[in-house]
Design an enzyme around this catalytic site. Sequence first.
Site, mmCIF file in Angstrom:
data_model
loop_
_atom_site.group_PDB
_atom_site.id
_atom_site.type_symbol
_atom_site.label_atom_id
_atom_site.label_comp_id
_atom_site.label_asym_id
_atom_site.label_seq_id
_atom_site.Cartn_x
_atom_site.Cartn_y
_atom_site.Cartn_z
ATOM 1 N N THR A 153 16.391 -9.573 18.383
ATOM 2 C CA THR A 153 17.974 -9.753 18.447
ATOM 3 C C THR A 153 18.391 -10.856 18.558
ATOM 4 O O THR A 153 18.431 -11.298 19.835
ATOM 5 C CB THR A 153 18.488 -8.789 19.240
ATOM 6 N N ASN B 131 18.687 -2.361 31.323
ATOM 7 C CA ASN B 131 18.885 -1.838 30.068
ATOM 8 C C ASN B 131 19.615 -0.378 30.270
ATOM 9 O O ASN B 131 19.954 0.229 29.267
ATOM 10 C CB ASN B 131 17.556 -1.799 29.249
ATOM 11 N N SER C 11 28.355 0.407 28.352
ATOM 12 C CA SER C 11 29.422 1.191 28.634
ATOM 13 C C SER C 11 30.227 1.098 30.292
ATOM 14 O O SER C 11 29.335 1.175 31.194
ATOM 15 C CB SER C 11 29.486 2.674 28.427
ATOM 16 N N THR D 231 24.335 -13.737 25.480
ATOM 17 C CA THR D 231 24.694 -12.274 26.081
ATOM 18 C C THR D 231 24.047 -12.415 27.571
ATOM 19 O O THR D 231 24.533 -12.845 28.393
ATOM 20 C CB THR D 231 24.530 -11.364 25.054
ATOM 21 N N GLU E 208 14.594 -10.031 28.920
ATOM 22 C CA GLU E 208 15.193 -9.230 29.943
ATOM 23 C C GLU E 208 13.961 -8.769 30.941
ATOM 24 O O GLU E 208 13.259 -7.726 30.449
ATOM 25 C CB GLU E 208 15.978 -8.154 29.375
ATOM 26 N N LYS F 28 19.990 -17.611 20.628
ATOM 27 C CA LYS F 28 20.245 -16.312 21.780
ATOM 28 C C LYS F 28 19.579 -15.311 21.503
ATOM 29 O O LYS F 28 19.312 -14.961 20.507
ATOM 30 C CB LYS F 28 21.864 -16.200 21.823
#
Lengths: 385, 385
Positions: free
Chosen positions: B181, B380, B385, B147, B261, B170
Amino acid sequence: MTVTSPKGFRAAGVAAGLKSTGALDLALVVNDGPDATAAGVFTANRVKAAPVLWSQQVIKGRAVKVVVLNSGGANACTGPGGFQDTHSTAEYVASRLGGMGAGQVAVCSTGLIGERLPMPKLLAGVDGATKALAKAGGFAAAEAIMTTDTRPKVVEVVTGDGWTVGGMAKGAGMLAPSLATMLCVLTTDAMAGGDALDEALREACRVTFDRLDSDGCMSTNDTVLLLASGASGVEPTQEELTAAVTRACHDLAQQLLADAEGHTKQIAIEVVNADSEDDAVIVGREIARNNLVKTALFGKDPNWGRILAAVGCTDAVFESDELNVAINDVWICRAGAAAEDRGKVDLSGVEVRITVDLNAGDHSATVWTNDLSHAYVHENSAYSS
Amino acid sequence: MTVTSPKGFRAAGVAAGLKSTGALDLALVVNDGPDATAAGVFTANRVKAAPVLWSQQVIKGRAVKVVVLNSGGANACTGPGGFQDTHSTAEYVASRLGGMGAGQVAVCSTGLIGERLPMPKLLAGVDGATKALAKAGGFAAAEAIMTTDTRPKVVEVVTGDGWTVGGMAKGAGMLAPSLATMLCVLTTDAMAGGDALDEALREACRVTFDRLDSDGCMSTNDTVLLLASGASGVEPTQEELTAAVTRACHDLAQQLLADAEGHTKQIAIEVVNADSEDDAVIVGREIARNNLVKTALFGKDPNWGRILAAVGCTDAVFESDELNVAINDVWICRAGAAAEDRGKVDLSGVEVRITVDLNAGDHSATVWTNDLSHAYVHENSAYSS
């Protein structure tokens, strides 16, 4: 509208040179009586600063005549020498003001952890503050306890029954449960015993400061003190006292929220239809501490999936397919799945209200937090050493 | 060095159009046997994605012939329709490949929460992946599950005894306890029963993925699967199996940490002399989740006071005046107060080691985390969206 609003109090704020900027950094709040009852609530952090250890002992006597506060150094993690510094400060204040022992002097410190205070400067500051004590000194005192705060926080609650609650607070980061990182001194001219003050203060903190969770970090120095002079001659009921103190604490808590480091959002997380009030607080707190929720709100993204993921980390009573979530009154999630169009959620303003319906009972609670922004990272990576 | 390293496995990764970028987004991992034993570990989040609910049921049978994975959509918080989508996917895979029921097909999804998957595209992708299945398909499969990962994560542990463990994973954000996650598929050509695989996988996860806490946020979709083909004809001891699977998980966990990240630091928090291993993990986790510690490290600030304040928030066994803290081997805090010169701590590198000595026993544990940076906030707040 400060700690000197109620009758029987004087205060002062001076520059003792603890802050390199030359700003005000030492405050005194003096209770001139006739009473000197007091109560206190302290950080739940097991690593407690020296002034917290000292003031916890002082407050057991339920009598406080003076509070001495300094910014520019937390006197936390400073070993036995740091505790001695606090003790010496209390003794010096008692001797300068007279008519009291060191055991009636509460001490509060805020600033960097791990460094000893420059005692000669601090004690010289006490001299200056003693001379400056005045009915008009409340604002200077509020200014002297600021660290990264951008403005002083003060409050006044006039009850209409002839007695008043006043207060001041500081705190802009490290705001978290079991008290935000903050110092707060509340005063009242009501006649009230130590136990009545204690009950009022605990209940007030429980529903205000304890539900403010700006960044999930609990400080070593949190202290909230409530001093009563009895100078109004009025003795309120327990209910009246608790209500007025709660109003004062709520007002100050909202001022802390509005001045939290680097925020762009002030977020109220309202958890409704919970099985218990504890469940509601636990769920609200988990959302308040979730960095992915907080960054999404900084990005004006109504990401309800991250909210659900946070709820799912708790052991509160709920079924995941019965959860409803609204942001600013738009119910974008119903029965655990997408509902109203997320495009309808307007996140352009500073204030955000998240409503989480647990569908598990009839209890509710609100927890307040801020978003996680670039400015928060900047301020907290640059502050200190 | 992928899921197809052990004998008996084929894999594929294709672009099904689930990602708007046209990147690979659908993967198959097929166990050609002769055995088809399996074990799985799933998120502890109570809000579980549809594929997690499905695969938890599948894994109870201890037999998995295929894993189908997609990025571009988590299929979480999608209601009964979302679960039906997962079910249909498993049935479709089983019918296309033949020789198995849907109950032997595990499903994993990752991506945004709250949106239904585009099923026609996904099923067409299954067709394409079925045709592309190959011994050489492991890398494409690892790429298809990415992702926000910047690179695929793969591993191979060759035991020297004629059997091998391979794997892919991942995960780059929302890394937290009870699994980061992440999706992870491990394969082995060892002969091993379902219970042996389950024991090996749980122990491996406990000391690797479960101690990776990049940002304190637990996902709805975390899944780690271990599939055994038995094709090597070798049956290792439980100890050997656990050791090899743990090595593979440790390697993948470090790859996740290194690709988290927006990080600038990879931080190992080593808690020593704890009263119990649980205490060591609790303290390590509390520090890993403390935003003030994380921002300080981003700012290259050896702020041990914030570390002590985090330790103080736990109920681990310790006395605050017996705590020692080192950063990169410089003991800047001893007996709860300042010790060596903080200027000696070099925080210019990517790797940081924090050592916390609780002085309360002889247990220890290491928890890994990242710093909190501007890039984390940016990524983040912009994602979704």
